[in-house]
Design a protein around this motif. Structure first.
Motif, PDB file in Angstrom:
ATOM      1  N   TYR A   1      12.480   2.625   5.660  1.00 54.06           N
ATOM      2  CA  TYR A   1      11.875   1.878   4.562  1.00 54.06           C
ATOM      3  C   TYR A   1      12.995   1.252   3.739  1.00 54.06           C
ATOM      4  CZ  TYR A   1       9.276   0.999   0.232  1.00 54.06           C
ATOM      5  OH  TYR A   1       8.708   0.418  -0.876  1.00 54.06           O
TER       6      TYR A   1
ATOM      7  N   LYS B   1      13.578  -1.463   0.313  1.00 56.03           N
ATOM      8  CA  LYS B   1      12.990  -2.212  -0.785  1.00 56.03           C
ATOM      9  C   LYS B   1      14.092  -2.998  -1.480  1.00 56.03           C
ATOM     10  CE  LYS B   1      11.741   0.316  -4.164  1.00 56.03           C
ATOM     11  NZ  LYS B   1      11.074   1.277  -5.046  1.00 56.03           N
TER      12      LYS B   1
ATOM     13  N   LEU C   1      15.476  -4.756  -4.494  1.00 56.17           N
ATOM     14  CA  LEU C   1      15.173  -4.705  -5.933  1.00 56.17           C
ATOM     15  C   LEU C   1      15.491  -6.025  -6.622  1.00 56.17           C
ATOM     16  CD1 LEU C   1      16.450  -1.145  -6.902  1.00 56.17           C
ATOM     17  CD2 LEU C   1      14.166  -1.860  -6.199  1.00 56.17           C
TER      18      LEU C   1
ATOM     19  N   TRP D   1      -1.006  -9.745   7.516  1.00 61.55           N
ATOM     20  CA  TRP D   1       0.384  -9.899   7.134  1.00 61.55           C
ATOM     21  C   TRP D   1       0.856 -11.330   7.230  1.00 61.55           C
ATOM     22  CZ3 TRP D   1       3.175  -6.211   4.819  1.00 61.55           C
ATOM     23  CH2 TRP D   1       2.618  -4.935   4.792  1.00 61.55           C
TER      24      TRP D   1
ATOM     25  N   PHE E   1       2.546 -13.666   4.211  1.00 57.53           N
ATOM     26  CA  PHE E   1       3.946 -13.844   3.869  1.00 57.53           C
ATOM     27  C   PHE E   1       4.732 -14.040   5.158  1.00 57.53           C
ATOM     28  CE2 PHE E   1       2.560 -10.916   0.457  1.00 57.53           C
ATOM     29  CZ  PHE E   1       2.976 -11.636  -0.659  1.00 57.53           C
TER      30      PHE E   1
ATOM     31  N   GLN F   1       7.210 -12.254   6.446  1.00 54.74           N
ATOM     32  CA  GLN F   1       7.800 -10.976   6.059  1.00 54.74           C
ATOM     33  C   GLN F   1       9.207 -10.767   6.570  1.00 54.74           C
ATOM     34  OE1 GLN F   1       5.695  -7.207   5.539  1.00 54.74           O
ATOM     35  NE2 GLN F   1       4.316  -8.163   6.987  1.00 54.74           N
TER      36      GLN F   1
ATOM     37  N   ASN G   1      13.340 -12.827   3.308  1.00 55.54           N
ATOM     38  CA  ASN G   1      13.214 -12.826   1.849  1.00 55.54           C
ATOM     39  C   ASN G   1      11.939 -12.137   1.367  1.00 55.54           C
ATOM     40  OD1 ASN G   1      15.640 -14.247   1.615  1.00 55.54           O
ATOM     41  ND2 ASN G   1      14.588 -16.201   1.845  1.00 55.54           N
ATOM     42  N   PHE G   2      11.473 -11.184   2.118  1.00 54.97           N
ATOM     43  CA  PHE G   2      10.316 -10.394   1.703  1.00 54.97           C
ATOM     44  C   PHE G   2      10.824  -9.009   1.313  1.00 54.97           C
ATOM     45  CE2 PHE G   2       6.549  -7.733   2.324  1.00 54.97           C
ATOM     46  CZ  PHE G   2       5.624  -8.464   1.599  1.00 54.97           C
ATOM     47  N   PRO G   3      10.473  -8.548   0.098  1.00 51.41           N
ATOM     48  CA  PRO G   3      11.243  -7.427  -0.470  1.00 51.41           C
ATOM     49  C   PRO G   3      10.884  -6.048   0.046  1.00 51.41           C
ATOM     50  CG  PRO G   3       9.573  -8.160  -2.021  1.00 51.41           C
ATOM     51  CD  PRO G   3       9.513  -9.111  -0.853  1.00 51.41           C
ATOM     52  N   GLU G   4       9.981  -5.948   1.001  1.00 53.61           N
ATOM     53  CA  GLU G   4       9.541  -4.630   1.458  1.00 53.61           C
ATOM     54  C   GLU G   4       9.590  -4.598   2.982  1.00 53.61           C
ATOM     55  OE1 GLU G   4       5.589  -3.929   0.228  1.00 53.61           O
ATOM     56  OE2 GLU G   4       5.788  -1.769   0.134  1.00 53.61           O
ATOM     57  N   ILE G   5      10.427  -3.752   3.502  1.00 52.45           N
ATOM     58  CA  ILE G   5      10.638  -3.680   4.942  1.00 52.45           C
ATOM     59  C   ILE G   5      10.348  -2.246   5.374  1.00 52.45           C
ATOM     60  CG2 ILE G   5      12.367  -3.903   6.779  1.00 52.45           C
ATOM     61  CD1 ILE G   5      13.896  -5.838   4.855  1.00 52.45           C
ATOM     62  N   ALA G   6       9.575  -2.081   6.433  1.00 56.13           N
ATOM     63  CA  ALA G   6       9.331  -0.728   6.931  1.00 56.13           C
ATOM     64  C   ALA G   6       9.065  -0.776   8.422  1.00 56.13           C
ATOM     65  CB  ALA G   6       8.149  -0.084   6.201  1.00 56.13           C
TER      66      ALA G   6
END
Lengths: 763, 763
Positions: free
Chosen positions: B199, B201, B203, B251, B254, B256, B259-264
């Protein structure tokens, strides 16, 4: 028509506070089984209002994949239970109510006797695994209580819950081989890799803790548990079903598969063995926590310290009774079953999401603490902004405010700095269109139910609505509509954004932020930009400003819409019915359009495109089983034929809701379908949430009393109502004639009385 | 011989506290590169003493599996770096030092320029991926500082650390396409499913947090990070390498991947793009936490608030200097390099395992807080109970006591209610045999370094040693030995248990628990039960009490032993050399046995069975590269030929330790090999930890001063020592002749002076 009992008591001069009504128990009318057949996607199991645990049987949980492809059968099992099935796989602790996509089904428990079988087996051969045949004749489904006899083992399974604890009670036959199976691989919308990790720790001969981490619709989710038996197990063990095993070098030191207190892996089924006497009860307390195993144990100890199954059941049913008493209605048993089951279904999701100490895991994957409020999750906002949250603003204002607080914390913690779209367990799945959380915030602010930082709510709404790289918002801001080239759902999104923008404007006006009001009231007119007067429909528009040539107003897929074709979505400007009617050519043409919608014959080929609903969920081309048209029947109110609203509403109520397992014409959608039912049955509906106005429909009960807080009640008298007498002849509000077609939120919340005089002919 | 400089200063009347010695910097002698070639399994990167971060280059990290089978190449890369390799893959933040099995290699970072390549590429074609060729000519490896030029990109990479923060400094060429790659799939002892979840994120434009959960040697391990750049990235993104993707339904809203702030996901490589000027430095602070992302951020802010690379480097080297100054030796540069690198290698593992606020994740998978002590992990106890922990009781008593406290908390939190065997990051991998943690506890208690609950330590030791279902303990208790039928390592386990039992007995005696003493002193004699006088070896014994017919004392695998054949293990009764000698037929036969061990020719076929070491790690049939014989050369002391100990020790020191990349004859084993070197170089060795006695060997330096705490020093003078003058002619302790062959722990810790007089002929 007789007045409701509670109203009579009031008239006798008694105190009318929520505690006192000495009427019959309303919980008896809750039939959780309603909606469990076909497309309702509800479940028959036990839960308390907004409880974190929803303990319910799974009749099947097919894999999301079949031979490497999406398995369409998985859709039927969004809530794990289909009424037509003949077998039960087990009982798991988490379920969505009425959704059209799914997840959860955590921690499946199944009691068995005889040779241990750790595979569930198949429905056609229940004896081939731990699965059991069952019969509805041996099944009881009440609010917070579920009971069934398992035919294979002759075990009677009962279950009830507190907010965070599932309480199982299994009455066994005499057996030296009695088992409780804990299947940690099972799950709803399951696929082989969904369970990312599992951990179990045996604390002693009757207690264990653990967790399960899944990559499902909630992408990154860990749910912790604590499990206690009232009887010591004689032995325990597990089996791993994953192909690849962990490094095995030094594990031969123990027989880890049996009586070894630490279990971990990706695909695990555990078992606990007992010897039982005839009719011996094995009880299990199973507590959940979104935070930690310690948290789960603390939840168990705080909520269910003892082993009194009946007390937990009774306490939970008392919570339901209090919740249901917010509205008392008079009518037939069937009507009350419909009504109170609808009430029940509106109070399952959103669900509480925190430990007894207030801790929860945020969407930032950090642990936070809810101070002074209840944190909630499971926000299906595209559905619920319409009627569910407005209903809460009347009967559960404190909870609704806490839900808003939860949404604002989601915003704070969101990596994308956005309000929730469809959030669950500290995850965002972005399901469906729009940014309708802003409507929920605005509705609460406009209606004065805002014991939260309203200016912060406005900031969050504005930031979300200005998020240029979210599904076409940038283009929408620049052009006033989303070009067809950008997305296959350009028209429905444009329309939904325009409504949401209007909601933001209303909130801004209330907070005296006129610059924001001006910005968003202007944006709210964008709905007009996708209307093509040449064809009389909302229609996909290209980036160059011309309408797309290819267009079929009956089609949804790839036609610029989602869960509604242009025929339905063209009516989606709930914020401005007058403007819409003008745009569409005035009253006469508009009424003809509405009439056509309800009466036309929809060719079969289009039916396949209406998602999530049965054929029963459609009236003509009006799709009640999906939400975009939920306000549509009320639009006649803005024409010279308001009586057609009354007629249509009664027709929809009759055709879409029945007190039977197949009684819901489409997914209940975490309570939105039920909330529509409650409002419409009472005789009014929030066509445009974030407005103070409710549109008058046609009350379908003989009377109702709503507890509106502070000891005040709002009484609805309905005179001469029947299946035929659906037309309003006149209305009296607090002794004065009500001549318009709306009442306000203040009218209701101030307490008072409205009387509908009904007749068989429209006026 | 001249006295050490520090001793001379002392003699001049200066204060001798640890802070003051004004001698040369010892850190200059630390060559982390020693042991990085072949089997040492050390790494050349940066760390502070016992630091949580070990930031070091990976030259390769082959998969644990190749074509579905174990890949023997993976073994070479236990520490991620092999000196003979020509390319570097990147720089990761966690490494074991000198282990023979492995894990870790978390959060690999690599700077590149030009077209973005997210695959590492292959060693034979470094340009095919982000991997780069490098040359040792452009490499600097110091304590807490590593520098290398990456040939592909012309980037100079430098790194240093604080306890919990890795600090990278990359000097870039001018480029519009400069990248920092963060590979979250990379790892040591990797296999396709090892990364369970990742994960990330983002910031803001220069900061991110996240975590990585792995199922490796540590079965259930999550490591959190916070990463800060000193420069804003222009864009960022990632690519997923897992076959199966998460539900994709909604999904598309975006992009993803960029430049998408949440990666998992499970298999992720991320990148961060920059434009750089010539010689521009991009700095990265990378903090770790075993608890949370918030914890990692707090660790970063507490330890490295600014961007001064040199300060972090200097502060860390000052910590090393203080640690190294615990022992000052006089000798050649090469000798000092050997000695201080050995000192360095003894102070890497165990490692600190908690956040700056004291929080850590226990083996119960719950979060705990260490109050008033430092919590440690990475306990390779089969190795380190022998000499490493005894060394800590002299030069790092506070840390050793904290390690014991950490082990006692492990016991408290362990689902199995056992002390650690081989524990890492809140996980137990059960590696190797015995329950040698009891020796560490007993050694501390017996030596009076027990600022912990000693009675609790005894309870934990006893509970662990009575754990009947742990690898034959039940049978061992019942029969006095482990039957061959039970396990393939029955003899070595029986021998090790017997020693451990003796250690428990010593602790019990010290605590005046004579019932426990009696129980375990009796158990400690069990070593005799597997000695077969007919063949003169320890030998597998069957459950019926007869020795197994099939037996080859040169063989290890399936012969009842692990990491040592019967020739070596027959000597494993360090608790009772007299008894062993008697058992084996008296002095003469015993000396002949020892002589044979050191001088016999080991046929090639047996060499393949000696694990973890190179051919250089063997002298005759004496295996120094593994631990079971570490005390063996000292056993001559208990015969009439103690001078042979002196001779053998010097031979081993000379042949097994060199100040070169290939200078270690086997795995350093988290410092045990180095601790043997330090003791033996100083002239004494703890043959039986949990005893107060050290056996005298042959000092291999010209003098030493040990800071023993409280401002006291113990000075070792060695007169006339040389490569030929290895024999002790006489010894003087505090002015009095020392006639025995041992000194006590109290002799050392009281402060004082011993003088060895050396000569070329034995006495």
């Amino acid at each position: 028509m007789k007045k409701s009992l509670a109203a009579l008591i009031l008239f006798a001069g008694l105190n009318a506070s929520a505690q006192t009504p000495a009427h019959e128990k309303l919980v008896q009318y809750v039939k959780p089984i309603i909606g469990t057949q076909r497309m309702g996607h509800t479940y028959p199991g036990a839960t308390v209002p907004f409880g974190m645990v929803q303990l319910s049987p799974e009749t099947d949980t097919p894999s999301y994949e079949l031979n490497g492809k999406y398995n369409p059968d998985v859709y039927k099992y969004c809530a794990g239970y289909q009424y037509d099935d003949k077998t039960i796989v087990g009982f798991s602790h988490t379920h969505f109510s009425g959704t059209g996509h799914s997840d959860l089904g955590d921690f499946l428990i199944m009691p068995t006797v005889g040779a241990l079988k750790l595979n569930p087996g198949t429905a056609d051969k229940p004896g081939s695994g731990y699965r059991s045949a069952f019969s509805h004749a041996n099944e009881v489904s009440e609010a917070n209580y579920y009971k069934v006899k398992l035919d294979e083992s002759n075990i009677t399974a009962e279950m009830t819950t507190s907010a965070r604890v599932g309480f199982h009670q299994y009455t066994f036959p005499k057996s030296d081989q009695s088992h409780i199976i804990l299947d940690l691989m099972a799950g709803i919308y399951n696929y082989p890799d969904k369970t990312v990790w599992t951990y179990v720790k045996i604390l002693n001969d009757s207690t264990l803790v653990g967790y399960r981490q899944t990559n499902g619709w909630a992408r990154t989710r860990t749910l912790y548990f604590a499990m206690a038996f009232n009887k010591k197990f004689t032995q325990y063990g597990f089996k791993k079903y994953e192909k690849r095993q962990v490094y095995g070098g030094f594990w031969g030191k123990f027989n880890q598969s049996k009586n070894f207190p630490e279990i971990a892996g990706k695909q695990i089924r555990a078992y606990f063995d007992f010897k039982t006497e005839a009719d011996e009860k094995i009880k299990i307390k199973f507590a959940l926590s979104p935070v930690s195993m310690d948290g789960a144990m603390a939840n168990m100890q705080a909520e269910v310290p003892g082993w009194d199954f009946d007390k937990v059941k009774t306490d939970g049913q008392a919570l339901w009774e209090t919740a249901l008493e917010k509205i008392t209605v008079s009518g037939s048993v069937a009507k009350k079953q419909d009504f109170y089951t609808a009430m029940y279904h509106t109070m399952i999701n959103p669900t509480m999401y925190m430990d007894v100490d207030g801790q929860y895991k945020g969407i930032d994957q950090n642990i936070h603490k809810a101070d002074g409020f209840t944190n909630y999750t499971t926000f299906s906002l595209w559905d619920t902004y319409r009627a569910l949250h407005p209903l809460f603003n009347i009967i559960e204002p404190q909870r609704n405010a806490d839900m808003v607080k939860s949404m604002l914390l989601h915003y704070d913690q969101s990596p994308e700095h956005m309000l929730p779209v469809w959030s669950n367990s500290g995850n965002e799945n972005w399901c469906m269109s729009g940014y309708h959380s802003v409507s929920v915030l605005a509705d609460a602010v406009v209606k004065g139910n805002a014991p939260f930082d309203a200016n912060k709510a406005l900031d969050a709404a504005v930031a979300t609505a200005r998020h240029r790289n979210y599904e076409g918002i940038g283009e929408y801001i620049d052009k006033g509509y989303i070009p067809d080239e950008k997305t296959g759902v350009s028209v429905s999104n444009t329309l939904e954004y325009a409504y949401d923008d209007w909601a933001i404007a209303q909130m801004a006006k209330k907070l005296d932020k006129m610059d924001i009001y001006n910005e968003f009231i202007k944006r709210s007119e964008n709905y007009k930009n996708v209307y093509d007067p040449a064809v009389g429909f909302m229609r996909p528009k290209l980036a160059n400003g011309t309408f797309r040539a290819k267009f079929d107003p009956l089609s949804t897929i790839n036609e610029g819409f989602i869960e509604g074709n242009s025929w339905n979505y063209t009516l989606f400007a709930p914020q401005d019915p007058e403007g819409l009617i003008k745009l569409m050519g005035g009253d006469k043409r508009f009424v003809r359009y509405l009439d056509s919608l309800f009466t036309m014959e929809l060719p079969d080929k289009y039916f396949a495109e209406t998602e999530d609903i049965t054929r029963d969920g459609i009236i003509g081309n009006y799709v009640h089983g999906n939400e975009p048209s939920h306000h549509v029947a009320y639009l006649y109110n803005w024409t010279d034929k308001p009586w057609k609203t009354q007629e249509r509403i009664r027709m929809i109520l009759n055709r879409m809701y029945k007190p039977t397992p197949d009684g819901l014409g489409g997914n209940d959608d975490t309570g939105q379908m039920s909330a529509w039912y409650i409002f419409s049955t009472l005789g009014f509906y929030p066509v445009a949430p974030a407005s103070n106005d409710y549109a008058i429909g046609s009350p379908a009960i003989n009377g109702a009393v709503i507890q509106v807080g502070g000891g005040k009640i709002f009484t609805i008298n309905v005179k001469n109502q029947s299946e035929k007498n659906v037309y309003i002849q006149k209305m009296v509000l607090n002794g004065k004639p009500l001549t318009g077609l709306s009442i306000t939120h203040q009218d209701i919340m101030a307490g008072g009385e409205i009387t509908f005089f009904m007749g068989s002919k429209h006026k």
